[in-house]
Design a protein around this motif. Structure first.
Motif, PDB file in Angstrom:
ATOM      1  N   LYS A 472     -28.090  26.571  42.614  1.00  0.00           N
ATOM      2  CA  LYS A 472     -28.165  26.551  41.158  1.00  0.00           C
ATOM      3  C   LYS A 472     -29.309  25.667  40.693  1.00  0.00           C
ATOM      4  CE  LYS A 472     -25.486  26.100  36.930  1.00  0.00           C
ATOM      5  NZ  LYS A 472     -24.140  25.903  36.327  1.00  0.00           N
ATOM      6  N   VAL A 512     -13.525  21.092  42.476  1.00  0.00           N
ATOM      7  CA  VAL A 512     -13.702  22.081  41.424  1.00  0.00           C
ATOM      8  C   VAL A 512     -13.705  23.477  42.032  1.00  0.00           C
ATOM      9  CG1 VAL A 512     -15.244  22.886  39.601  1.00  0.00           C
ATOM     10  CG2 VAL A 512     -14.963  20.449  39.999  1.00  0.00           C
ATOM     11  N   ASN A 514     -15.225  26.055  41.263  1.00  0.00           N
ATOM     12  CA  ASN A 514     -16.571  26.588  41.422  1.00  0.00           C
ATOM     13  C   ASN A 514     -17.561  25.533  40.956  1.00  0.00           C
ATOM     14  OD1 ASN A 514     -18.941  28.020  41.542  1.00  0.00           O
ATOM     15  ND2 ASN A 514     -18.157  29.808  40.467  1.00  0.00           N
ATOM     16  N   THR A 516     -20.605  25.555  40.581  1.00  0.00           N
ATOM     17  CA  THR A 516     -21.628  26.050  39.658  1.00  0.00           C
ATOM     18  C   THR A 516     -21.110  26.200  38.237  1.00  0.00           C
ATOM     19  OG1 THR A 516     -21.100  28.333  40.287  1.00  0.00           O
ATOM     20  CG2 THR A 516     -22.874  27.241  41.497  1.00  0.00           C
ATOM     21  N   SER A 517     -19.803  26.050  38.035  1.00  0.00           N
ATOM     22  CA  SER A 517     -19.279  26.112  36.669  1.00  0.00           C
ATOM     23  C   SER A 517     -19.554  24.829  35.899  1.00  0.00           C
ATOM     24  CB  SER A 517     -17.773  26.383  36.691  1.00  0.00           C
ATOM     25  OG  SER A 517     -17.068  25.270  37.226  1.00  0.00           O
ATOM     26  N   LEU A 518     -19.878  23.738  36.605  1.00  0.00           N
ATOM     27  CA  LEU A 518     -20.194  22.488  35.927  1.00  0.00           C
ATOM     28  C   LEU A 518     -21.541  22.593  35.218  1.00  0.00           C
ATOM     29  CD1 LEU A 518     -19.107  19.792  38.550  1.00  0.00           C
ATOM     30  CD2 LEU A 518     -18.019  20.285  36.357  1.00  0.00           C
ATOM     31  N   LYS A 519     -21.545  22.219  33.943  1.00  0.00           N
ATOM     32  CA  LYS A 519     -22.764  22.245  33.149  1.00  0.00           C
ATOM     33  C   LYS A 519     -23.403  20.859  33.120  1.00  0.00           C
ATOM     34  CE  LYS A 519     -20.737  25.753  30.112  1.00  0.00           C
ATOM     35  NZ  LYS A 519     -20.304  26.063  28.723  1.00  0.00           N
ATOM     36  N   ASN A 550     -20.373  18.274  26.900  1.00  0.00           N
ATOM     37  CA  ASN A 550     -20.108  18.576  28.312  1.00  0.00           C
ATOM     38  C   ASN A 550     -19.989  17.324  29.172  1.00  0.00           C
ATOM     39  OD1 ASN A 550     -20.277  21.396  27.764  1.00  0.00           O
ATOM     40  ND2 ASN A 550     -22.518  21.261  27.910  1.00  0.00           N
ATOM     41  N   GLU A 565     -14.399  18.306  35.244  1.00  0.00           N
ATOM     42  CA  GLU A 565     -14.891  19.455  34.516  1.00  0.00           C
ATOM     43  C   GLU A 565     -15.553  18.944  33.239  1.00  0.00           C
ATOM     44  OE1 GLU A 565     -11.009  20.758  31.849  1.00  0.00           O
ATOM     45  OE2 GLU A 565     -11.466  21.876  33.674  1.00  0.00           O
ATOM     46  N   ASN A 566     -16.257  19.826  32.558  1.00  0.00           N
ATOM     47  CA  ASN A 566     -16.940  19.427  31.335  1.00  0.00           C
ATOM     48  C   ASN A 566     -15.971  19.389  30.161  1.00  0.00           C
ATOM     49  OD1 ASN A 566     -19.337  21.404  32.757  1.00  0.00           O
ATOM     50  ND2 ASN A 566     -19.882  19.318  32.162  1.00  0.00           N
TER      51      ASN A 566
END
Length: 728
Positions: A472, A512, A514, A516-519, A550, A565-566
């Motif tokens: 990412k 987590v 995923n 890549t879901s973290l912003k 976020n 998570e955000n």
């Protein structure tokens, strides 16, 4: 797109500093032009007319505030610096006055006249910095609410040693390689004020700076020891030999620890060697090596922390939890001067081996490398003074992350998981200060970060649901605008608006579903303040308001680590206030003073209309934190006085705001002798009332829903430590 580099490119980057040094050194000699004479109201470094002359710094009649406000005279810099690559504390203080925001400089005399073991000992009087030890040197460190959900180690603050990164390439940080005995001064850039280092995170940056041969003693040794089996032997040497100068520091330390299963030992070494080609060209190489062995007592429940604080967590003893590090760092920095323009460039390489038996037996090998170039210019444009700074940084790294089953007594069992993690970062930044009047500068700046996080293949159970392979890219743009106004030659007001951004670290995504879901965590910060210094009083006061999008927040806990998570919207705001004043002068003897030094931090961190947490407070740090000292100092060098540490309101430990840690107040005292000549000594007592208290606590989303986990780290009981330092 993905930011990748070939081996040929990396080889070229790594050799660039040396090639440029030898190709440009002669050119700078031909273009040499004297800089304008600049002066400073600060301690000057003693000259060295002959090799290996020991520097003897005179005793001061006033103990300075640990968080030293910058001089408000931005043009005041010592003329003809002894070193181009190694800044002095005097120069750092003046440079801080050019920043339109909160910056502190902590000189070594402010932390070496007392216990100096952990980051807390160095930074405790810097307003806005919350640093509380957990075990050994591990610390919960937060600046302006950075890294609140990071229960272990560090996120949100970038740390440097002589301007070279301590953090790994993904942004993760640790404290065990920090050696207070080696530093001449420490710079603290809060929030978006670390642009000179290329840093722009919510918490900012901390730079630990070692001496050069120009401002160190020919030979020096110290011995420090005291409660809980603590002892540290330290030696250093520095000097100048023609165009060469050098500094080397070696420290060995061991301690049994206050709590059971908290003992450890370490050997830390730092060195630098500089070569001066001519008055406008210098290069310097840095070396740092560490071997650290540390047991981990672990968190316990609240009752145990407050009634039986020496008790460790049972699983930590049964499986012999430890954190052991071997590391090696090498770097180079070269400085060239061209009339009003200065160019700096260099590179670094870090090898770190983490051996960490905890819930699993972590065997991680880090290899980080990078390069940088920075240009600064100070000239008149249309009759107006203008300062310009621009830079580029490359910081890449790879981690071989192997995890094994951790058996009884830290026995390494079968392989549980393996992954190869890559972090690539290109950081571009620039800043310009235009003086519309000699006492008023308008500052604009911008930082651009291009980052990539990649992982190749995971085998086995851990890291649980982290995807086996991902790749990412992240791009952040962080502008800044500010103003600095000199009320008098020794007093300023300043203000700025800045953006900051933080890319996820691998440790955050461990639980987590995923990664890549973290912003990217982003913040906009508004800041206003004033600072100044007179003979009998100093001040450094800042108010700030940050609006975050976020923010990384804890949503679950396993083995003490947060799954993050955000959170959509949060607010961080507060007041950072430092004061110093001579409240009694020449009462016992001519030239003596009774100096009052205080640091107050107000933290107001909240969710903002969150769908789950509403406007609850963010857990992790106390709303109010006070550090104060009343120190009598005689002109002969003798000093004595009491101090207090006070957290009057217990912080929450969960997002639901149902469970708190505990408030506390501690009494301490120290005395000693330091005339600035051949020897000095001190003795310090901490927690003199032997209060049982909680120094720091982990955080969770919901204490009850998480099963009432063990979150609390007990603070040390009554302790006495003393030290003797000799130099010649």
């Amino acid at each position: 797109m993905t930011y990748r580099y070939t081996n040929r490119t990396l080889a070229a980057v790594s050799t660039l500093p040396l090639l440029l040094v030898f190709s440009l050194a002669e050119a700078t000699a031909q273009q040499a032009a004297p800089l304008p004479e600049l002066k400073v109201e600060a301690r000057r470094v003693a000259p060295q007319p002959r090799a290996n002359r020991a520097v003897r710094r005179p005793a001061e009649t006033r103990p300075a505030a640990t968080s030293r406000p910058a001089s408000a005279t931005p043009s005041a810099v010592p003329a003809g610096p002894a070193s181009l690559t190694a800044p002095t504390a005097a120069r750092a203080i003046v440079e801080a006055a050019r920043v339109p925001g909160a910056v502190s400089v902590v000189e070594d005399k402010d932390f070496k006249q007392k216990q100096a073991i952990t980051p807390k000992d160095v930074l405790d009087y810097v307003p806005g910095v919350f640093a509380q030890p957990k075990w050994g040197e591990d610390t919960r460190l937060s600046i302006r609410g950075s890294g609140l959900s990071r229960n272990y180690h560090l996120r949100g603050v970038l740390m440097y040693m002589d301007g070279l990164p301590i953090n790994t390439a993904d942004g993760y940080g640790d404290f065990q390689e920090i050696d207070p005995s080696a530093y001449r001064f420490v710079q603290v850039f809060k929030g978006g004020n670390g642009l000179a280092l290329g840093a722009n995170t919510l918490g900012g940056a901390i730079n630990f700076v070692t001496p050069s041969g120009h401002d160190s003693a020919r030979a020096q040794a110290s011995l420090t020891g005291g409660s809980f089996g603590f002892i540290r032997e330290q030696v250093s040497s520095g000097g100048v030999h023609g165009p060469f100068d050098y500094f080397i520091n070696l420290a060995h330390q061991r301690q049994d620890g206050f709590r059971d299963h908290s003992g450890g030992s370490s050997v830390r070494g730092s060195a630098n060697i500089g070569y001066r080609f001519n008055e406008n060209a210098e290069t310097r190489f840095y070396l740092n090596a560490n071997t650290i062995r540390q047991r981990i007592p672990g968190e316990v429940d609240r009752w145990t922390a407050l009634h039986s604080p020496r008790t460790p967590a049972g699983v930590n003893v049964a499986n012999n939890w430890q954190r052991n590090v071997d590391s090696f760092r090498i770097g180079n920095k070269t400085t060239l001067k061209f009339d009003t323009t200065t160019v700096e460039f260099g590179g670094f390489y870090v090898n770190r081996h983490l051996m960490h038996p905890i819930f699993e037996w972590l065997d991680y090998k880090y290899n980080d490398y990078g390069a940088f170039a920075r240009l600064s210019d100070d000239r008149k444009i249309g009759g107006y003074r203008n300062r310009f700074l621009a830079g580029v940084q490359l910081h890449n790294g790879s981690t071989d992350a192997l995890q094994y089953v951790n058996g009884a007594g830290a026995t390494k069992g079968p392989l549980s998981s393996q992954a190869r993690q890559h972090s690539n970062n290109i950081n571009l930044y620039g800043e310009n200060a235009f003086y519309v009047r000699p006492d008023l500068s308008l500052v604009t700046g911008v930082q651009v970060l291009l980052a990539n996080r990649k992982q190749d293949g995971v085998y086995g159970m851990f890291p649980w649901t982290l995807p086996a392979t991902f790749n990412k890219d992240y791009t952040t743009l962080n502008p800044k605008v500010g103003v600095v106004y000199d009320l008098t030659p020794k007093a300023q007001i300043f203000a700025n608006v800045s953006r900051s951004a933080e890319v996820p670290t691998f440790g955050q995504g461990m639980l987590v579903a995923n990664f890549t879901s973290l912003k990217v965590q982003r913040a906009t910060t508004f800041e206003i303040g004033t600072r100044g210094r007179e003979e009998d009083y100093t001040w450094d006061v800042t108010a700030y308001h940050s609006r975050l999008n976020n923010e990384f927040q804890c949503v679950n806990v396993m083995f003490g680590a947060c799954s993050e998570e955000n959170t959509r919207r949060t607010v961080h705001q507060g007041i950072e206030a430092g004061f110093g004043a001579a409240i009694w002068k020449s009462a016992v003897s001519s030239g003596d003073k009774l100096w009052f030094n205080a640091s107050y931090t107000f933290n107001d961190f909240r969710f903002r209309n969150d769908a789950v947490w509403g406007n609850n407070q963010l857990p992790g740090v106390p709303r109010h934190y006070v550090r104060a000292e009343l120190l009598y100092k005689h002109p002969s060098g003798f000093f004595i006085g009491p101090n207090v540490e006070w957290a009057p309101e217990a912080p929450f430990v969960d997002n639901t705001n149902t469970t708190k840690s505990a408030a506390y107040a501690l009494l301490g005292a120290r005395m000693g002798y330091d005339s600035g000549k051949m020897w000095s000594a001190f003795i310090e007592g901490k927690n003199l009332t032997n209060r049982k208290y909680i120094s720091s606590a982990n955080v969770v989303h919901d204490f009850v829903a998480a099963g009432n986990p063990n979150l609390y780290n007990p603070g040390n009981g009554l302790s006495v430590i003393g030290g003797v330092n000799v130099k010649w």
